[in-house]
Design an enzyme around this catalytic site. Structure first.
Site, PDB file in Angstrom:
ATOM      1  N   TYR A  86      27.724  17.533  -3.253  1.00  0.00           N
ATOM      2  CA  TYR A  86      27.346  18.650  -3.473  1.00  0.00           C
ATOM      3  C   TYR A  86      26.427  19.155  -4.050  1.00  0.00           C
ATOM      4  CZ  TYR A  86      27.139  23.615  -5.984  1.00  0.00           C
ATOM      5  OH  TYR A  86      27.300  24.761  -5.627  1.00  0.00           O
ATOM      6  N   LYS A  89      22.569  20.206  -3.116  1.00  0.00           N
ATOM      7  CA  LYS A  89      21.567  21.243  -3.917  1.00  0.00           C
ATOM      8  C   LYS A  89      20.372  21.418  -4.392  1.00  0.00           C
ATOM      9  CE  LYS A  89      23.289  25.147  -4.761  1.00  0.00           C
ATOM     10  NZ  LYS A  89      23.077  26.386  -3.722  1.00  0.00           N
TER      11      LYS A  89
HETATM   12  N1  LIG Z   1      30.676  29.664  -7.677  1.00  0.00           N
HETATM   13  C1  LIG Z   1      29.706  29.161  -8.797  1.00  0.00           C
HETATM   14  O1  LIG Z   1      30.276  28.848  -9.593  1.00  0.00           O
HETATM   15  C2  LIG Z   1      28.509  28.520  -8.214  1.00  0.00           C
HETATM   16  C3  LIG Z   1      28.565  29.045  -7.223  1.00  0.00           C
HETATM   17  N2  LIG Z   1      26.439  28.109  -6.807  1.00  0.00           N
HETATM   18  C4  LIG Z   1      25.820  28.989  -5.606  1.00  0.00           C
HETATM   19  O2  LIG Z   1      25.406  30.245  -5.876  1.00  0.00           O
HETATM   20  C5  LIG Z   1      26.020  30.927  -3.687  1.00  0.00           C
HETATM   21  C6  LIG Z   1      27.305  31.197  -3.649  1.00  0.00           C
HETATM   22  O3  LIG Z   1      27.935  30.402  -3.629  1.00  0.00           O
HETATM   23  P1  LIG Z   1      29.754  31.583  -3.970  1.00  0.00           P
HETATM   24  O4  LIG Z   1      29.306  33.223  -3.731  1.00  0.00           O
HETATM   25  O5  LIG Z   1      30.388  30.543  -5.162  1.00  0.00           O
HETATM   26  O6  LIG Z   1      30.257  30.959  -2.400  1.00  0.00           O
HETATM   27  P2  LIG Z   1      30.792  31.940  -1.618  1.00  0.00           P
HETATM   28  O7  LIG Z   1      31.750  30.161  -0.505  1.00  0.00           O
HETATM   29  O8  LIG Z   1      31.646  32.816  -1.662  1.00  0.00           O
HETATM   30  O9  LIG Z   1      29.729  31.766  -0.650  1.00  0.00           O
HETATM   31  C7  LIG Z   1      29.122  31.435   0.493  1.00  0.00           C
HETATM   32  C8  LIG Z   1      28.971  31.917   2.041  1.00  0.00           C
HETATM   33  O10 LIG Z   1      27.933  30.927   2.523  1.00  0.00           O
HETATM   34  C9  LIG Z   1      28.487  31.043   3.672  1.00  0.00           C
HETATM   35  N3  LIG Z   1      27.891  30.532   4.747  1.00  0.00           N
HETATM   36  C10 LIG Z   1      28.281  28.857   4.530  1.00  0.00           C
HETATM   37  N4  LIG Z   1      27.222  28.434   5.612  1.00  0.00           N
HETATM   38  C11 LIG Z   1      26.847  29.115   6.618  1.00  0.00           C
HETATM   39  C12 LIG Z   1      26.079  28.621   7.728  1.00  0.00           C
HETATM   40  N5  LIG Z   1      26.183  27.752   8.118  1.00  0.00           N
HETATM   41  N6  LIG Z   1      25.258  29.465   7.675  1.00  0.00           N
HETATM   42  C13 LIG Z   1      25.726  31.398   7.691  1.00  0.00           C
HETATM   43  N7  LIG Z   1      26.170  30.611   6.025  1.00  0.00           N
HETATM   44  C14 LIG Z   1      26.511  30.930   5.715  1.00  0.00           C
HETATM   45  C15 LIG Z   1      29.706  31.170   3.872  1.00  0.00           C
HETATM   46  O11 LIG Z   1      30.496  32.175   5.505  1.00  0.00           O
HETATM   47  C16 LIG Z   1      30.300  32.422   2.558  1.00  0.00           C
HETATM   48  O12 LIG Z   1      29.817  33.546   2.710  1.00  0.00           O
HETATM   49  C17 LIG Z   1      25.877  29.060  -3.797  1.00  0.00           C
HETATM   50  O13 LIG Z   1      25.197  28.435  -2.714  1.00  0.00           O
HETATM   51  C18 LIG Z   1      26.418  27.836  -4.841  1.00  0.00           C
HETATM   52  O14 LIG Z   1      25.540  26.550  -4.043  1.00  0.00           O
HETATM   53  C19 LIG Z   1      25.808  27.740  -7.867  1.00  0.00           C
HETATM   54  C20 LIG Z   1      26.899  28.099  -9.051  1.00  0.00           C
HETATM   55  C21 LIG Z   1      27.305  27.691  -9.328  1.00  0.00           C
HETATM   56  C1  LIG Z   2      42.229  22.785 -13.073  1.00  0.00           C
HETATM   57  C2  LIG Z   2      41.690  22.865 -13.871  1.00  0.00           C
HETATM   58  C3  LIG Z   2      41.061  21.464 -14.523  1.00  0.00           C
HETATM   59  C4  LIG Z   2      40.219  23.860 -14.437  1.00  0.00           C
HETATM   60  C5  LIG Z   2      40.090  24.486 -13.286  1.00  0.00           C
HETATM   61  C6  LIG Z   2      38.461  25.531 -12.753  1.00  0.00           C
HETATM   62  C7  LIG Z   2      37.985  24.577 -11.820  1.00  0.00           C
HETATM   63  C8  LIG Z   2      37.934  25.194 -10.369  1.00  0.00           C
HETATM   64  C9  LIG Z   2      36.536  25.596 -12.200  1.00  0.00           C
HETATM   65  C10 LIG Z   2      36.031  25.466 -14.187  1.00  0.00           C
HETATM   66  C11 LIG Z   2      34.768  24.480 -13.687  1.00  0.00           C
HETATM   67  C12 LIG Z   2      34.164  25.279 -12.325  1.00  0.00           C
HETATM   68  C13 LIG Z   2      33.123  25.193 -11.694  1.00  0.00           C
HETATM   69  C14 LIG Z   2      32.857  25.183 -10.404  1.00  0.00           C
HETATM   70  C15 LIG Z   2      33.455  25.301  -9.251  1.00  0.00           C
HETATM   71  C16 LIG Z   2      35.353  25.561 -10.285  1.00  0.00           C
HETATM   72  C17 LIG Z   2      35.467  24.785 -11.137  1.00  0.00           C
HETATM   73  C18 LIG Z   2      35.573  23.386 -10.998  1.00  0.00           C
HETATM   74  C19 LIG Z   2      30.729  24.374  -9.801  1.00  0.00           C
HETATM   75  C20 LIG Z   2      31.407  23.114  -9.416  1.00  0.00           C
HETATM   76  C21 LIG Z   2      30.595  25.335  -8.363  1.00  0.00           C
HETATM   77  C22 LIG Z   2      29.350  24.932  -7.830  1.00  0.00           C
HETATM   78  C23 LIG Z   2      28.682  24.594  -9.038  1.00  0.00           C
HETATM   79  O1  LIG Z   2      27.174  24.831  -8.051  1.00  0.00           O
HETATM   80  C24 LIG Z   2      28.494  24.029 -10.299  1.00  0.00           C
HETATM   81  C25 LIG Z   2      30.344  24.681 -10.795  1.00  0.00           C
HETATM   82  C26 LIG Z   2      30.239  24.010 -11.976  1.00  0.00           C
HETATM   83  C27 LIG Z   2      31.896  24.967 -13.060  1.00  0.00           C
END
Ligand SMILES: NC(=O)C1=CN([C@@H]2O[C@H](COP(=O)(O)OP(=O)(O)OC[C@H]3O[C@@H](n4cnc5c(N)ncnc54)[C@H](O)[C@@H]3O)[C@@H](O)[C@H]2O)C=CC1
Ligand SMILES: CC(C)CCC[C@@H](C)[C@H]1CC[C@H]2C3=C(CC[C@]12C)[C@@]1(C)CCC(=O)C[C@@H]1CC3
Length: 345
Positions: free
Chosen positions: A144, A148
């Site tokens: 992943y 990115k």
């Molecule tokens: N959740 C986190 O802790 C972090 C997330 N990010 C980034 O933030 C962004 C949003 O993440 P979330 O909202 O957590 O993910 P999410 O999985 O909730 O949302 C992603 C959305 O993208 C859509 N999608 C996937 N493939 C697609 C495609 N081919 N065409 C159109 N839509 C598509 C999905 O249907 C979904 O609604 C992502 O780019 C992720 O890499 C970055 C850092 C941390």
């Molecule tokens: C079971 C436990 C050891 C931990 C449970 C929590 C984890 C699911 C989360 C803690 C840090 C999170 C995190 C992400 C996903 C969810 C966690 C692993 C990312 C990998 C999501 C996508 C990113 O771009 C980076 C995030 C870093 C932190």
């Protein structure tokens, strides 16, 4: 400081707008008077104030109708980080992002704001107050993250003030908040099945967890201040809560808030890492016969047992970023938003 977007420029598209971050983006943008298109492969919610376009971002012909007359595109779509599908990550995050760039240019979109990730520089070893100048990870922690990195490089190098086509990448870390399908649900599932007994390492490692509304605020600030000659052009910016917290203190506050016990035993980091690594090898060998997605993966152990927090000085300096929601308030709001995950007797 650059001027704000005029009302006529307030038409935008949120790619990935049905996702966790995407939905929060859409709500805030609508609240700020934007006309919002949502582009996603699925319809995640109902809102008669926004127009939905269903399609795959890898297909330019699907994207183009969603970009008509649009000034700003927010690209926050990605396959779930926990997926094992390498081909899908490559196709969506890398090839798909190139298609997004092409489609934006063809449709006359002037600004592209990418949701990247602070993890693009993380290799599984400590990062303390890391700046955006750290080099991309040579050995990213998973596929992943590898895609990115490819994605962010494409978006930043597409910046072309002459176009004009202006790009910026927001790098959040550990996004959490209401409706997050990952962090809290995975944590609660692990607690329910008795797996949250151990603190990995000495429990002192600081990590950034960023409230979703602060992440949204960072994206909108960047879009509004991205102008020709702006220092934001072609740059990556960390967006965090600016309050790094020991990983296990954060997890414990969520667990206790929802009525579960905090982990109380310790396991050395190296032991947890090798156990998770061994488990992943065994599960890989069993894969032809049995598919199990483990809670403890080497990647999660690395995230749980190392320091990784990032400086958001650049966002503060270049666009006046200040997280609107404190960590304490963010944890309270998050805990309140999951009544269905609360422990019952
Ligand atoms: N959740 C986190 O802790 C972090 C997330 N990010 C980034 O933030 C962004 C949003 O993440 P979330 O909202 O957590 O993910 P999410 O999985 O909730 O949302 C992603 C959305 O993208 C859509 N999608 C996937 N493939 C697609 C495609 N081919 N065409 C159109 N839509 C598509 C999905 O249907 C979904 O609604 C992502 O780019 C992720 O890499 C970055 C850092 C941390
Ligand atoms: C079971 C436990 C050891 C931990 C449970 C929590 C984890 C699911 C989360 C803690 C840090 C999170 C995190 C992400 C996903 C969810 C966690 C692993 C990312 C990998 C999501 C996508 C990113 O771009 C980076 C995030 C870093 C932190």
């Amino acid at each position: 400081m650059a001027t704000r977007l005029r009302p006529a420029n307030k038409k935008c598209t949120v790619i990935g707008g049905s996702g966790f971050l995407g939905q929060h983006m859409v709500e805030h943008l609508v609240g700020k008077g934007y006309t919002v298109n949502v582009f996603d492969i699925r319809k995640g919610f109902d809102n008669n104030k926004v127009q939905f376009f269903l399609g795959d971002l890898c297909r330019k012909e699907d994207l183009l109708p969603a970009l008509e007359g649009v000034m700003v595109v927010f690209h926050c779509a990605s396959p779930a980080p926990s997926s094992n599908n390498r081909e899908l990550f490559y196709a969506v995050n890398y090839i798909g992002t190139k298609v997004v760039i092409e489609a934006c240019k063809e449709a006359g979109v002037q600004k592209l704001v990418l949701t990247s990730s602070a993890s693009v520089v993380f290799e599984g070893t400590d990062i303390k107050d890391g700046s955006e100048d750290l080099p991309y990870a040579k050995k990213p922690i998973d596929y992943y993250t590898e895609t990115k990195i490819l994605q962010e490089k494409e978006v930043l190098s597409a910046n072309n003030p002459e176009g004009p086509f202006l790009t910026v990448a927001i790098r959040p870390h550990g996004i959490f908040g209401p409706r997050d399908p990952q962090l809290v649900p995975i944590l609660v599932q692990a607690a329910k099945s008795g797996k949250m007994k151990f603190v990995i390492g000495d429990g002192k490692n600081l990590v950034d967890f960023t409230y979703v509304e602060n992440v949204v605020h960072g994206h909108i600030l960047a879009a509004e201040q991205l102008q020709r000659d702006s220092p934001l052009c072609g740059k990556a910016l960390h967006i965090t809560n600016d309050e790094p917290i020991p990983f296990w203190v954060f997890m414990s506050r969520i667990l206790i808030g929802l009525g579960y016990e905090a982990p109380k035993y310790r396991i050395p980091y190296w032991l947890a890492y090798y156990l998770a690594f061994l488990l992943s090898l065994v599960l890989m060998l069993l894969r032809p016969f049995l598919i199990i997605n483990p809670t403890f993966t080497p990647m999660r152990v690395a995230l749980a047992g190392t320091f990784h927090y990032y400086s958001c000085e650049r966002a503060k300096k270049l666009m006046g970023y200040k997280p609107p929601v404190s960590l304490r308030e963010a944890i309270e709001k998050t805990v309140e938003s999951y009544p269905h995950l609360r422990r019952t007797a």
